[in-house]
Design an enzyme around this catalytic site. Structure first.
Site: not given
Ligand code: DX5
Ligand code: ZN
Length: 217
Positions: A176, A38, A138, A34, A9, A69, A36, A67
């Protein structure tokens, strides 16, 4: 031996020197990178967004595993596709019309993932499991790297596997949060197919070797 997908990640990388970390990833045995995203609304943190992912895509040779979020991910599915996402995961908790969201991701040629927060039961996937490519469990509350692994994730992996078999789904199980060699080994035994690891890889003395060690689990 099953081939386990290893997805470092980028959240724990050195943002002042991404080129160096991306060169390391390219050279490594990692399968996916990966990413992330957010928004400060769905999770209590803001990470990075479109311009960073576009730049990463120009340098990174690995499969981009994005991913999201964020609330209302539907608004940005086409953008993330254009930016190079190959696996696009949305949160179950953020999607009112999850079936439509999944269909749109797949129509663009991406693999569609659904992430479940630690408190969200596997049984909620019963009617959608046959349509999705990745179940992301998660094993920390999303928002931050470096958190402690939540043990209940192991049971959830086993229950997700049962549901996948029962429904004849081809979905794989990605986990994850809090993954290291010890939790990673137990997750694989429980049935995980893909492991995300952020701080464990990037905070280690030799990230290349750490990825190799995870790959050898
Ligand atoms: C957490 C992110 C994770 C994070 C994992 O919200 O979804 O991908 O980078 O970090 P570690 O591996 O440090 O728990
Ligand atoms: Zn993540």
């Amino acid at each position: 031996m099953r081939n386990i997908i290893i997805a470092p990640s980028l959240l724990s990388a050195d943002f002042a020197n991404l080129q160096k970390d991306l060169d390391m990833i390219n050279e490594s045995q990692a399968d996916w990178l990966h990413l992330d995203v957010m928004d400060g609304v769905f999770v209590p943190n803001i990470s990075f967004g479109m311009p960073v992912i576009g730049a990463v895509n120009r340098v990174c040779k690995k499969t981009l595993d994005v991913h999201l979020m964020i609330v209302e991910p539907d608004k940005f599915i086409d953008d993330f596709h254009k930016l190079g996402a190959q696996v696009l995961t949305v949160h179950y908790e953020a999607c009112t019309h999850l079936h439509r969201t999944i269909q749109r991701i797949k129509a663009l040629g991406m693999k569609a993932g659904v992430a479940l927060n630690p408190h969200t039961p596997i049984s909620l996937l019963e009617e959608i499991i046959a349509d999705i490519d990745v179940v992301m469990l998660m094993s920390v509350n999303p928002g931050f790297g470096g958190q402690k692994f939540i043990e209940n994730a192991l049971d959830k992996v086993a229950r997700a596997k049962e549901l996948i078999i029962k429904k004849g789904s081809s979905a794989i199980i990605e986990v994850d949060g809090g993954v290291n060699l010890e939790t990673g080994k137990r997750l694989i035994e429980a049935g995980a197919d893909a492991l995300v690891a952020g701080s464990f890889v990037f905070n280690s003395a030799n990230p290349l070797q750490t990825i190799k060690d995870l790959k050898a689990l």
